[in-house]
Scaffold this motif. Structure first.
Motif, PDB file in Angstrom:
ATOM      1  N   MET A   1      36.576  45.976  51.496  1.00  0.00           N
ATOM      2  CA  MET A   1      36.340  46.565  50.270  1.00  0.00           C
ATOM      3  C   MET A   1      34.908  46.638  49.788  1.00  0.00           C
ATOM      4  SD  MET A   1      38.682  45.753  46.753  1.00  0.00           S
ATOM      5  CE  MET A   1      39.913  46.915  47.422  1.00  0.00           C
ATOM      6  N   PHE A   2      34.493  45.412  49.189  1.00  0.00           N
ATOM      7  CA  PHE A   2      33.055  45.419  48.948  1.00  0.00           C
ATOM      8  C   PHE A   2      33.029  43.818  48.485  1.00  0.00           C
ATOM      9  CE2 PHE A   2      35.101  46.119  44.664  1.00  0.00           C
ATOM     10  CZ  PHE A   2      34.567  45.175  43.973  1.00  0.00           C
ATOM     11  N   LYS A   3      31.583  43.451  48.616  1.00  0.00           N
ATOM     12  CA  LYS A   3      31.249  42.063  48.378  1.00  0.00           C
ATOM     13  C   LYS A   3      30.584  41.942  47.209  1.00  0.00           C
ATOM     14  CE  LYS A   3      29.244  38.240  50.882  1.00  0.00           C
ATOM     15  NZ  LYS A   3      28.892  37.832  52.097  1.00  0.00           N
ATOM     16  N   LEU A   4      30.990  40.862  46.384  1.00  0.00           N
ATOM     17  CA  LEU A   4      30.593  40.739  45.090  1.00  0.00           C
ATOM     18  C   LEU A   4      28.915  39.973  45.109  1.00  0.00           C
ATOM     19  CD1 LEU A   4      31.080  40.718  41.866  1.00  0.00           C
ATOM     20  CD2 LEU A   4      31.957  38.411  42.213  1.00  0.00           C
ATOM     21  N   ASN A   5      28.177  40.376  44.147  1.00  0.00           N
ATOM     22  CA  ASN A   5      26.844  39.785  44.391  1.00  0.00           C
ATOM     23  C   ASN A   5      26.875  38.759  43.351  1.00  0.00           C
ATOM     24  OD1 ASN A   5      24.369  38.812  44.015  1.00  0.00           O
ATOM     25  ND2 ASN A   5      23.432  41.197  43.944  1.00  0.00           N
ATOM     26  N   ARG A   6      26.926  37.498  43.635  1.00  0.00           N
ATOM     27  CA  ARG A   6      27.254  36.418  42.972  1.00  0.00           C
ATOM     28  C   ARG A   6      26.009  35.886  42.147  1.00  0.00           C
ATOM     29  NH1 ARG A   6      31.923  32.694  44.072  1.00  0.00           N
ATOM     30  NH2 ARG A   6      33.489  33.850  45.315  1.00  0.00           N
ATOM     31  N   ALA A   7      24.610  36.619  42.580  1.00  0.00           N
ATOM     32  CA  ALA A   7      23.625  36.482  41.630  1.00  0.00           C
ATOM     33  C   ALA A   7      23.589  37.159  40.528  1.00  0.00           C
ATOM     34  CB  ALA A   7      22.575  36.595  42.556  1.00  0.00           C
ATOM     35  N   ARG A   8      24.648  38.171  40.517  1.00  0.00           N
ATOM     36  CA  ARG A   8      24.733  38.974  39.373  1.00  0.00           C
ATOM     37  C   ARG A   8      25.971  38.982  38.467  1.00  0.00           C
ATOM     38  NH1 ARG A   8      23.395  44.776  40.202  1.00  0.00           N
ATOM     39  NH2 ARG A   8      23.028  44.804  37.929  1.00  0.00           N
ATOM     40  N   MET A   9      27.017  38.464  39.209  1.00  0.00           N
ATOM     41  CA  MET A   9      28.346  38.579  38.687  1.00  0.00           C
ATOM     42  C   MET A   9      29.212  37.300  38.793  1.00  0.00           C
ATOM     43  SD  MET A   9      30.573  40.641  36.749  1.00  0.00           S
ATOM     44  CE  MET A   9      29.667  42.107  36.822  1.00  0.00           C
ATOM     45  N   VAL A  10      29.840  36.893  37.894  1.00  0.00           N
ATOM     46  CA  VAL A  10      30.701  35.710  38.127  1.00  0.00           C
ATOM     47  C   VAL A  10      32.020  36.306  38.399  1.00  0.00           C
ATOM     48  CG1 VAL A  10      31.845  33.745  36.717  1.00  0.00           C
ATOM     49  CG2 VAL A  10      29.652  34.177  36.317  1.00  0.00           C
ATOM     50  N   PRO A  11      32.683  35.856  39.599  1.00  0.00           N
ATOM     51  CA  PRO A  11      33.841  36.411  39.775  1.00  0.00           C
ATOM     52  C   PRO A  11      34.858  36.402  39.021  1.00  0.00           C
ATOM     53  CG  PRO A  11      32.921  34.992  41.791  1.00  0.00           C
ATOM     54  CD  PRO A  11      32.150  34.610  40.427  1.00  0.00           C
ATOM     55  N   GLU A  12      34.963  35.302  38.222  1.00  0.00           N
ATOM     56  CA  GLU A  12      36.093  35.127  37.174  1.00  0.00           C
ATOM     57  C   GLU A  12      35.719  36.100  35.994  1.00  0.00           C
ATOM     58  OE1 GLU A  12      34.322  32.543  38.387  1.00  0.00           O
ATOM     59  OE2 GLU A  12      36.090  31.542  39.292  1.00  0.00           O
ATOM     60  N   PHE A  13      34.624  36.327  35.782  1.00  0.00           N
ATOM     61  CA  PHE A  13      34.168  37.506  34.627  1.00  0.00           C
ATOM     62  C   PHE A  13      34.465  38.628  35.002  1.00  0.00           C
ATOM     63  CE2 PHE A  13      31.269  40.531  32.660  1.00  0.00           C
ATOM     64  CZ  PHE A  13      31.401  40.288  31.311  1.00  0.00           C
ATOM     65  N   LEU A  14      34.297  39.194  36.587  1.00  0.00           N
ATOM     66  CA  LEU A  14      34.915  40.684  37.021  1.00  0.00           C
ATOM     67  C   LEU A  14      36.435  40.513  36.839  1.00  0.00           C
ATOM     68  CD1 LEU A  14      33.953  43.149  38.269  1.00  0.00           C
ATOM     69  CD2 LEU A  14      34.232  42.067  40.418  1.00  0.00           C
ATOM     70  N   ARG A  15      37.097  39.765  37.185  1.00  0.00           N
ATOM     71  CA  ARG A  15      38.523  39.448  37.073  1.00  0.00           C
ATOM     72  C   ARG A  15      39.027  39.654  35.605  1.00  0.00           C
ATOM     73  NH1 ARG A  15      42.668  36.853  35.555  1.00  0.00           N
ATOM     74  NH2 ARG A  15      44.558  36.805  36.630  1.00  0.00           N
ATOM     75  N   SER A  16      38.462  39.190  34.864  1.00  0.00           N
ATOM     76  CA  SER A  16      38.632  39.046  33.437  1.00  0.00           C
ATOM     77  C   SER A  16      38.499  40.661  32.833  1.00  0.00           C
ATOM     78  CB  SER A  16      37.919  38.145  32.587  1.00  0.00           C
ATOM     79  OG  SER A  16      38.362  36.717  32.844  1.00  0.00           O
ATOM     80  N   HIS A  17      37.526  41.301  33.408  1.00  0.00           N
ATOM     81  CA  HIS A  17      37.320  42.394  32.985  1.00  0.00           C
ATOM     82  C   HIS A  17      38.230  43.519  33.380  1.00  0.00           C
ATOM     83  CE1 HIS A  17      35.540  46.561  32.268  1.00  0.00           C
ATOM     84  NE2 HIS A  17      35.545  46.921  33.621  1.00  0.00           N
ATOM     85  N   PHE A  18      38.643  43.194  34.485  1.00  0.00           N
ATOM     86  CA  PHE A  18      39.789  44.173  35.306  1.00  0.00           C
ATOM     87  C   PHE A  18      41.269  44.006  34.666  1.00  0.00           C
ATOM     88  CE2 PHE A  18      36.499  45.529  38.616  1.00  0.00           C
ATOM     89  CZ  PHE A  18      36.399  46.863  38.182  1.00  0.00           C
ATOM     90  N   VAL A  19      41.382  43.012  34.172  1.00  0.00           N
ATOM     91  CA  VAL A  19      42.778  42.490  33.576  1.00  0.00           C
ATOM     92  C   VAL A  19      42.679  43.040  32.142  1.00  0.00           C
ATOM     93  CG1 VAL A  19      43.403  41.041  35.316  1.00  0.00           C
ATOM     94  CG2 VAL A  19      42.348  39.863  33.261  1.00  0.00           C
ATOM     95  N   SER A  20      41.611  43.124  31.532  1.00  0.00           N
ATOM     96  CA  SER A  20      41.513  43.407  30.124  1.00  0.00           C
ATOM     97  C   SER A  20      42.025  45.071  30.023  1.00  0.00           C
ATOM     98  CB  SER A  20      40.049  43.361  29.384  1.00  0.00           C
ATOM     99  OG  SER A  20      39.134  44.629  29.898  1.00  0.00           O
ATOM    100  N   VAL A  21      42.209  45.529  28.534  1.00  0.00           N
ATOM    101  CA  VAL A  21      42.688  46.794  28.291  1.00  0.00           C
ATOM    102  C   VAL A  21      41.675  47.763  28.997  1.00  0.00           C
ATOM    103  CG1 VAL A  21      43.509  48.247  26.385  1.00  0.00           C
ATOM    104  CG2 VAL A  21      44.075  46.068  26.284  1.00  0.00           C
ATOM    105  N   SER A  22      40.499  47.531  28.691  1.00  0.00           N
ATOM    106  CA  SER A  22      39.468  48.732  28.979  1.00  0.00           C
ATOM    107  C   SER A  22      39.320  48.614  30.351  1.00  0.00           C
ATOM    108  CB  SER A  22      38.134  48.387  28.406  1.00  0.00           C
ATOM    109  OG  SER A  22      37.548  47.212  28.554  1.00  0.00           O
ATOM    110  N   GLY A  23      39.205  47.370  31.055  1.00  0.00           N
ATOM    111  CA  GLY A  23      39.235  47.556  32.654  1.00  0.00           C
ATOM    112  C   GLY A  23      40.301  48.165  33.403  1.00  0.00           C
ATOM    113  N   ARG A  24      41.569  47.778  32.773  1.00  0.00           N
ATOM    114  CA  ARG A  24      42.810  48.502  33.267  1.00  0.00           C
ATOM    115  C   ARG A  24      42.813  49.851  33.262  1.00  0.00           C
ATOM    116  NH1 ARG A  24      47.441  44.640  30.930  1.00  0.00           N
ATOM    117  NH2 ARG A  24      46.554  45.920  29.005  1.00  0.00           N
ATOM    118  N   TRP A  25      42.327  50.399  31.949  1.00  0.00           N
ATOM    119  CA  TRP A  25      42.065  51.924  31.690  1.00  0.00           C
ATOM    120  C   TRP A  25      41.182  52.424  32.934  1.00  0.00           C
ATOM    121  CZ3 TRP A  25      44.739  55.595  30.064  1.00  0.00           C
ATOM    122  CH2 TRP A  25      44.243  56.904  30.082  1.00  0.00           C
ATOM    123  N   GLU A  26      39.973  51.782  33.172  1.00  0.00           N
ATOM    124  CA  GLU A  26      39.024  51.854  34.162  1.00  0.00           C
ATOM    125  C   GLU A  26      39.651  52.174  35.515  1.00  0.00           C
ATOM    126  OE1 GLU A  26      35.192  52.822  35.581  1.00  0.00           O
ATOM    127  OE2 GLU A  26      35.773  52.385  33.385  1.00  0.00           O
TER     128      GLU A  26
END
Length: 71
Positions: A1-26
């Motif tokens: 798939m793709f590799k997360l750049n941990r120097a720019r993004m906290v993995p749990e933050f990305l997960r939180s985004h995609f389970v949010s209403v706006s992230g799910r809509w995305e």
């Protein structure tokens, strides 16, 4: 798939985004397939994710985890 750049993004933050209403809509807006909906990696990479500084991402994650600890 793709590799997360941990120097720019906290993995749990990305997960939180995609389970949010706006992230799910995305995700829904980029998905394809009528029988079994899915999303291709190239479409996922085009997703818009807010990227505050790492320290703020970590703070947001702690706030979410604290607020949902009782669930």
């Amino acid at each position: 798939m793709f590799k997360l750049n941990r120097a720019r993004m906290v993995p749990e933050f990305l997960r939180s985004h995609f389970v949010s209403v706006s992230g799910r809509w995305e995700l829904i807006s980029r998905s394809s397939g009528s029988t079994a909906s899915g999303i291709r990696a190239d479409r996922l990479k085009m997703s818009t994710v807010p990227t505050p500084p790492l320290s703020e991402q970590a703070q947001i994650v702690r706030h979410i985890e604290t607020g949902t600890a009782g669930f």
